[in-house]
Design a protein around this motif. Structure first.
Motif, short mmCIF file in Angstrom:
data_model
loop_
_atom_site.label_atom_id
_atom_site.label_comp_id
_atom_site.label_asym_id
_atom_site.label_seq_id
_atom_site.Cartn_x
_atom_site.Cartn_y
_atom_site.Cartn_z
N GLN A 337 0.81 -1.21 0.00
CA GLN A 337 0.00 0.00 0.00
C GLN A 337 0.85 1.26 0.00
O GLN A 337 0.32 2.36 0.03
N GLY A 338 2.19 1.09 -0.05
CA GLY A 338 3.09 2.22 -0.16
C GLY A 338 3.74 2.65 1.13
O GLY A 338 4.41 3.68 1.17
N VAL A 339 3.62 1.88 2.20
CA VAL A 339 4.19 2.25 3.50
C VAL A 339 5.36 1.32 3.79
O VAL A 339 5.18 0.10 3.91
N ALA A 340 6.58 1.88 3.90
CA ALA A 340 7.75 1.08 4.24
C ALA A 340 7.77 0.79 5.73
O ALA A 340 7.12 1.48 6.53
N GLY A 341 8.51 -0.24 6.11
CA GLY A 341 8.55 -0.60 7.51
C GLY A 341 9.74 -1.45 7.86
O GLY A 341 10.46 -1.94 6.98
N THR A 342 9.97 -1.63 9.16
CA THR A 342 11.06 -2.45 9.68
C THR A 342 10.49 -3.43 10.69
O THR A 342 9.60 -3.08 11.47
#
Length: 881
Positions: A337-342
């Motif tokens: 959905q376009g949200v980067a994360g760790t």
């Protein structure tokens, strides 16, 4: 009916009306109609007819004529009306005047009506002309405005009418290098293209010029400037809306820089790919459904796989422990959905080794912002996780720092004293964190790097918030030095940290790899300099040498500098018979991209050497030729070996044919001996046994026992003779003494039998003791046996001398005779079965056999065998021990 027909009818009517009125009046006068009817009635009728046919003006003239007639009529009635000489002229004048008035006023009336109609039409035409004049003025103003705008446009623009250039702006003049528009006006647009593109574009642009196509076209081609240079541009051709369809607009855009930027981008991508592949952290490229598409070398090692291919197409979640799969799957959904994360997960490799990974997941988009794949950067944080468990009760201000990285992290005060050391210091430097607390950082830094360390610390403190990087050598606990990449940032104003945070990564292995790469390059240069083959590189067009390895001096017999001083030297040394073939082969490399051929060269001393030359064409990304890389090998010895191999094969064929014949001859000889000698002896024994059986069956025969004893004795002698024949045949096939007593005893026995059988005196010079391997002893004996057989068959000698001697290096066997020598058959001696067999046996033992004539007469056969090969094997010696 048109206007001309209407005007003609109107003129006829205006002329006929008054004429008809005159005629009526004249008829009344001549017929004296007034006597029958009163004159006013016909007069009124005449006026009405004239008015109907002639119009109002002609009717008025007719009325005046009628009034005049009435006047003359009533005046003359009183006096007796007649057309007298007095009133006739007056009546005639009045009639002619009325008629003339009618005729003259008729065209005026017609002209008046025509003028009305023409006025209306003129008014319409004046309106149309005024509108057209205003439109032409607006069009001319618009054309001038657009022409000035086209001249000022920065885009090069060319107008083409009837296949010729009719307009060119200033930007186009600069593009083509023209100083005046006359240099381009009137020329064909195809003259502006590079030669090979004219035919390609002629069809498409020609269709636009001829009006057969109305859609613009865009192509990328080379154009030719007036100074002869070429530019790679994008050409946009669009037709101009004209009825004849012979006009179009050409705009140009220089895209050479774009292609160069594209090439730089490709190189950057390749460098980036190589850098990612060399990253110590694992990097995964996933499809939108979570399957592995690409992975770097660290990722392959992390997942304990053999290669990238074995991982491609497998789901990333397959390597994640079940309790972490849901969290990672949810993160993948958010990333799509376009949200980067760790996220931190626990995973297991193919060999089921468990480890913790810190995964940074980001979406990868196309130019239209559509997400096409997912990139995962995974760092092994297993050690950090273990440290977290041990330091879970540590201070909160250090927890985030420990969680950031598995690299060594230090916090120092303004003087370099260590306030905190992360647990990773144990793995990098071997120290316990508590051991370093309070100690100065400079105490463990190499003395040559301390100035750099002091400078870096001062710059970091002087620029709060700025990052300072330095590479320093730091002493390990075991006394060795480790190279660290230190990145520092000052947080002296932070209440939680209040110090300088330094993150250190051990780059010792990387530095060692760089040194190894440097050494590898140096070794490569050393290898190229030590190769026997000639490694070379040259230009494609004129074959100018770019590099020639030092081995060229040994192969070509000329210094390397001669090839650079005289570029045609490499072709000048080619053998004249091979030059044409070499030229044609080299000319084909632009088509094939490589060549591999063999040719001869002539060295300065006149010797001829065979070379095998292999080369490939090196091109850039646009497939433009850059250079030729090749290697030339001296294959002269290989050629000689090939010839020797062919000759050896021919000898082997001859030997095989003759060997088959010899085997058949030997079999025939053995069969004859078995048949003649053993057969006769066995037949005799059978007959004796039959005689004795008959005697035993006949009881009377037993009385004479002496006869039976005599027969048995004769049979025993026959058996002894048969045994001797069998031994003789067996000894000739293989002497038993050779296996039992060795080579010396076998040679002595054979020489005695040979002298006995042939009458040739044998003189033996043999060593007292000689120990050889069985196989080599058999080979030497067979060569000796064959040499003696040749003496008996071909030499006609009466004496043979056999000399066997040895030293530490070689075993030498010489067999000489005093016969007729080689004169009678010297040409065929090397093809005889005996000589071929002896030479083949000598080669199998690693030795050499020579046959030549002696000066004093006869033939000498000399065998030389290395003693190192003729000694018994070590295994046999150990077995005997």
């Amino acid at each position: 009916m048109n206007a001309q027909d209407s005007n003609a009818n109107l003129g006829v009517r205006q002329f006929l009306g008054p004429l008809l009125a005159v005629c009526i009046v004249a008829a009344l006068e001549l017929t004296r109609f007034d006597q029958i009817c009163p004159p006013p009635i016909p007069l009124v009728l005449a006026v009405l007819i004239a008015s109907y046919y002639s119009g109002a003006i002609a009717g008025l003239c007719s009325a005046l004529l009628a009034i005049g007639y009435l006047y003359f009529y009533y005046t003359g009635a009183n006096a007796g009306w007649v057309l007298s000489d007095n009133n006739l002229p007056l009546f005639a004048f009045a009639s002619v005047a009325a008629l003339a008035a009618a005729v003259l006023t008729g065209p005026q009336q017609r002209n008046l009506e025509q003028a009305k109609r023409l006025g209306t039409e003129v008014a319409v035409l004046q309106g149309q002309l005024q509108e057209r004049r205003l439109a032409e003025g607006a069009l001319r103003h618009s054309e001038e405005r657009y022409q000035r705008l086209a001249q000022l446009l920065p885009v090069p623009m060319v107008a083409v009418e009837r296949s010729r250039i009719s307009f060119v702006n200033h930007a186009a003049m600069q593009l083509f290098g023209a100083t005046a528009r006359e240099q381009l006006l009137g020329r064909s647009p195809f003259d502006l293209l590079q030669g090979e593109y004219q035919v390609v574009l002629h069809e498409s642009i020609g269709q636009l010029l001829s009006g057969n196509a109305d859609q613009p076209i865009t192509v990328e081609r080379n154009i030719a400037r007036l100074n002869g240079e070429f530019l790679f541009v994008e050409i946009h051709a669009a037709p101009i809306g004209q009825s004849d369809g012979n006009a179009l607009i050409l705009t140009f855009r220089d895209v050479g820089n774009q292609y160069r930027e594209l090439e730089n981008l490709r190189q950057t991508i390749a460098s980036l790919r190589d850098a990612i592949d060399k990253q110590p952290d694992a990097v995964f490229m996933l499809s939108v459904d979570g399957r592995i598409v690409e992975v770097n070398r660290s990722g392959v090692l992390t997942l304990e796989a053999d290669s990238v291919v074995s991982l491609q197409g497998r789901p990333m979640l397959e390597f994640v422990l079940p309790e972490h799969r849901q969290n990672l799957g949810d993160l993948f959904k958010r990333v799509l959905q376009g949200v980067a994360g760790t996220i931190e997960i626990e995973a297991a490799g193919l060999e089921e080794t468990r480890y913790w990974l810190e995964c940074s997941v980001v979406p990868l988009r196309e130019a239209n912002q559509r997400i096409v794949s997912i990139m995962v950067g995974a760092r092994d944080i297993t050690r950090r996780k273990r440290a977290e468990r041990a330091l879970r009760t540590s201070e909160q201000r250090f927890r985030a720092l420990v969680e950031m990285s598995s690299d060594m992290t230090l916090i120092m005060d303004g003087q370099g004293a260590i306030l905190f050391a992360s647990p990773s210091v144990v793995g990098i430097l071997g120290y316990e964190p508590a051991y370093l607390l309070g100690k100065s950082t400079f105490d463990i830094v190499h003395h040559d790097d301390r100035i750099t360390a002091h400078s870096a610390l001062r710059d970091t403190i002087a620029n709060p918030g700025a990052v300072r990087r330095a590479e320093l050598r730091v002493r390990h606990r075991d006394g060795s030095w480790r190279m660290l990449d230190a990145v520092g940032r000052a947080h002296l104003d932070s209440a939680a940290i209040h110090g300088v945070v330094v993150n250190c990564r051990d780059i010792t292995d990387r530095k060692a790899a760089e040194d190894a790469l440097r050494d590898s390059r140096e070794r490569l240069n050393g290898i190229l300099n030590s190769l026997d083959d000639v490694v070379w590189s040259s230009t494609v067009k004129d074959c100018q040498p770019l590099y020639v390895s030092p081995s060229a001096e040994a192969v070509y017999g000329r210094p390397v500098g001669d090839f650079f001083a005289r570029p045609s030297l490499w072709f000048d040394v080619v053998h004249p018979e091979d030059k044409q073939r070499v030229q044609s082969t080299v000319a084909q490399i632009l088509k094939t991209g490589h060549y591999d051929y063999e040719y001869r060269i002539i060295r300065p001393d006149g010797s001829i050497r065979w070379l095998r030359d292999r080369a490939r064409l090196v091109t850039d990304s646009f497939r433009n030729p850059l250079r030729l890389d090749g290697i030339a090998s001296d294959i002269t010895d290989l050629k000689k070996a090939g010839s020797a191999l062919i000759e050896s094969r021919e000898r082997l064929r001859t030997f095989a044919r003759q060997l088959d014949a010899a085997v058949e001859e030997e079999r025939t000889h053995i069969a004859r001996e078995l048949h003649d000698e053993l057969g006769q002896a066995l037949t005799g024994m059978k007959m004796d046994l039959a005689w004795m059986r008959r005697r035993l069956d006949d009881k009377t025969g037993l009385r004479d026992v002496s006869i039976l004893h005599k027969k048995i004795g004769a049979t025993g002698e026959l058996i002894d003779s048969t045994i001797a024949v069998v031994r003789r045949i067996a000894t000739r096939l293989r002497p038993t003494l050779l296996d039992n007593l060795g080579l010396i005893a076998a040679m002595e026995e054979y020489a005695g039998q040979f002298s006995e059988r042939t009458g040739v005196k044998c003189e033996l010079m043999l060593p007292s003791e000689l120990v050889l391997d069985k196989a080599y002893a058999s080979g030497v004996f067979r060569i000796f046996q064959e040499a003696m057989t040749n003496i008996a068959r071909h030499s006609g000698a009466d004496k043979a001398v056999v000399n066997l001697r040895h030293d530490k290096r070689n075993l030498v066997l010489e067999v000489a005779d005093n016969g007729r020598g080689m004169e009678e058959s010297s040409g065929a001696i090397t093809q005889r079965l005996g000589v071929l067999g002896m030479r083949e046996r000598a080669q199998l033992m690693g030795g050499v056999l020579n046959v030549h004539a002696r000066k004093q007469g006869g033939t000498l056969v000399r065998l030389i065998v290395p003693m190192a090969a003729a000694h018994p094997a070590k295994e046999d010696e150990q077995a005997c021990a």
